[in-house]
Design a protein around this motif. Structure first.
Motif, short mmCIF file in Angstrom:
data_model
loop_
_atom_site.label_atom_id
_atom_site.label_comp_id
_atom_site.label_asym_id
_atom_site.label_seq_id
_atom_site.Cartn_x
_atom_site.Cartn_y
_atom_site.Cartn_z
N THR A 39 0.63 -1.10 -0.10
CA THR A 39 -0.05 0.02 -0.04
C THR A 39 0.68 1.16 -0.14
N ALA A 40 1.93 1.18 0.98
CA ALA A 40 2.64 2.40 1.09
C ALA A 40 3.47 2.57 -0.31
N LEU A 41 4.11 1.56 -1.01
CA LEU A 41 4.58 1.85 -2.25
C LEU A 41 3.60 2.18 -3.40
N GLN A 42 2.59 1.73 -3.26
CA GLN A 42 1.53 1.84 -4.50
C GLN A 42 0.78 3.64 -4.33
N GLN A 43 0.65 3.97 -3.01
CA GLN A 43 0.05 5.18 -2.81
C GLN A 43 1.08 6.32 -2.61
N ARG A 44 2.30 5.96 -2.18
CA ARG A 44 3.34 7.21 -1.94
C ARG A 44 4.51 7.14 -2.59
N HIS A 45 5.11 6.27 -2.47
CA HIS A 45 6.63 6.02 -2.93
C HIS A 45 6.64 5.85 -4.48
N LEU A 46 6.04 5.19 -4.92
CA LEU A 46 5.99 4.81 -6.48
C LEU A 46 5.50 6.10 -7.29
N PRO A 47 4.48 6.63 -6.91
CA PRO A 47 4.09 7.82 -7.41
C PRO A 47 5.16 8.89 -7.32
N LYS A 48 5.70 9.14 -6.35
CA LYS A 48 6.83 10.24 -6.15
C LYS A 48 8.02 9.77 -7.11
N MET A 49 8.29 8.51 -7.04
CA MET A 49 9.71 8.21 -8.16
C MET A 49 9.04 8.36 -9.45
N ASP A 50 7.99 8.13 -9.72
CA ASP A 50 7.52 8.44 -10.96
C ASP A 50 7.44 9.87 -11.55
N ASP A 51 7.01 10.67 -10.48
CA ASP A 51 6.98 12.08 -10.66
C ASP A 51 8.50 12.70 -11.02
N ALA A 52 9.62 11.81 -10.24
CA ALA A 52 10.86 12.44 -10.32
C ALA A 52 11.55 11.94 -11.59
N GLY A 53 10.86 10.96 -12.42
CA GLY A 53 11.30 10.56 -13.79
C GLY A 53 12.34 9.39 -13.66
N LEU A 54 12.12 8.99 -12.42
CA LEU A 54 12.92 7.41 -12.19
C LEU A 54 12.48 6.33 -12.38
N VAL A 55 11.06 6.05 -12.45
CA VAL A 55 10.48 4.96 -12.95
C VAL A 55 9.29 5.47 -13.77
N SER A 56 8.75 4.32 -14.50
CA SER A 56 7.40 4.51 -15.00
C SER A 56 6.32 3.51 -14.24
N PHE A 57 5.49 4.10 -13.69
CA PHE A 57 4.71 3.38 -12.74
C PHE A 57 2.89 3.32 -13.38
N ASP A 58 2.71 2.16 -13.93
CA ASP A 58 1.57 1.96 -14.45
C ASP A 58 0.50 1.46 -13.15
N ARG A 59 -0.37 2.50 -12.96
CA ARG A 59 -1.20 2.16 -11.56
C ARG A 59 -2.14 1.30 -12.07
N ARG A 60 -2.66 1.18 -13.31
CA ARG A 60 -3.58 0.36 -13.81
C ARG A 60 -3.20 -1.24 -13.74
N ASP A 61 -2.07 -1.44 -14.24
CA ASP A 61 -1.48 -2.84 -14.41
C ASP A 61 -0.81 -3.22 -13.21
N GLY A 62 -0.41 -2.34 -12.55
CA GLY A 62 0.57 -2.50 -11.28
C GLY A 62 1.82 -2.79 -11.81
N THR A 63 2.55 -2.21 -12.68
CA THR A 63 4.03 -2.69 -13.03
C THR A 63 4.55 -1.27 -12.99
N ILE A 64 5.96 -1.55 -12.84
CA ILE A 64 7.12 -0.57 -12.62
C ILE A 64 8.07 -0.94 -13.48
N THR A 65 8.66 0.25 -14.39
CA THR A 65 9.47 -0.02 -15.33
C THR A 65 10.58 1.14 -15.03
N PRO A 66 11.95 0.72 -14.55
CA PRO A 66 13.04 1.65 -14.55
C PRO A 66 13.10 2.43 -15.68
N THR A 67 13.45 3.71 -15.63
CA THR A 67 13.65 4.69 -16.71
C THR A 67 14.93 4.72 -17.25
#
Length: 203
Positions: A87-115
């Motif tokens: 829950t913490a990764l989904q709601q707080r941490h991954l969106p923050k990392m996505d906003d920083a341009g470090l990852v591409s977080f697909d909330r719908r599929d629940g997948t994370i891709t390093p940029t």
């Protein structure tokens, strides 16, 4: 290659952007990187993504990060521990990392891709245990000792005269080379994404 080091108590990160490529609008600033790295859970997530360098599903990432946090294996995490990390990764941490341009977080599929940005950033985490001192002080001390030693050799202080000046010079050079090799090995271990476990877990 430019480097910036941020010291904070016993824990610091050194961030070295790659020399290849040019900055883009998605490249995070150093302040943004420091903010992302300020959280241990995000550091663990970054380590996992840099080490594997492939798209991962949120469940797998949450299990691995949760296991590191609790000092156990993924299959031994409790349902509550797994859910809290997920829950913490989904709601707080991954969106923050996505906003920083470090990852591409697909909330719908629940997948994370390093940029590419994450792949081009070198992050070193230095852990200095209580009673230890950083390498900068070691090299300063080494310089003082070797300078004192060579001065004593030049002044023909006994028993240093038992070896020639050249032999003492070789000894000092070998000492520096061995120190540099050990330093390089330990520095690699402190870099996120180079070992199976994060530096903080290894320490």
């Amino acid at each position: 290659m430019s480097k910036t080091q941020h010291q904070g108590g016993r824990h610091s990160e050194t961030i070295a952007p790659s020399e290849q490529g040019t900055p883009t609008e998605r490249d995070p600033s150093r302040d943004t990187l420091y903010e992302v790295l300020a959280n241990r859970r995000r550091r663990y997530a970054i380590h996992y993504l840099q080490y594997h360098r492939e798209t991962v599903d949120l469940g797998t990432l949450a299990e691995r990060v949760g296991a590191w946090e609790h000092g156990t294996e993924p299959d031994r995490l409790s349902a509550t521990q797994r859910k809290n990390t997920y829950t913490a990764l989904q709601q707080r941490h991954l969106p923050k990392m996505d906003d920083a341009g470090l990852v591409s977080f697909d909330r719908r599929d629940g997948t994370i891709t390093p940029t590419d940005t994450l792949s081009e950033v070198d992050i070193y985490t230095e852990i200095v245990p209580s009673g230890d001192f950083p390498w900068s002080r070691y090299y300063l001390g080494l310089s003082v000792v070797e300078l004192s030693l060579m001065t004593a050799v030049w002044a023909d202080v006994f028993p240093l005269t038992m070896l020639s000046d050249i032999q003492w010079s070789v000894f000092c050079v070998v000492w520096v080379v061995i120190s540099a090799i050990v330093h390089q090995i330990m520095t690699r271990r402190m870099k996120l994404g180079t070992e199976p476990a994060p530096p903080e877990v290894q320490s």
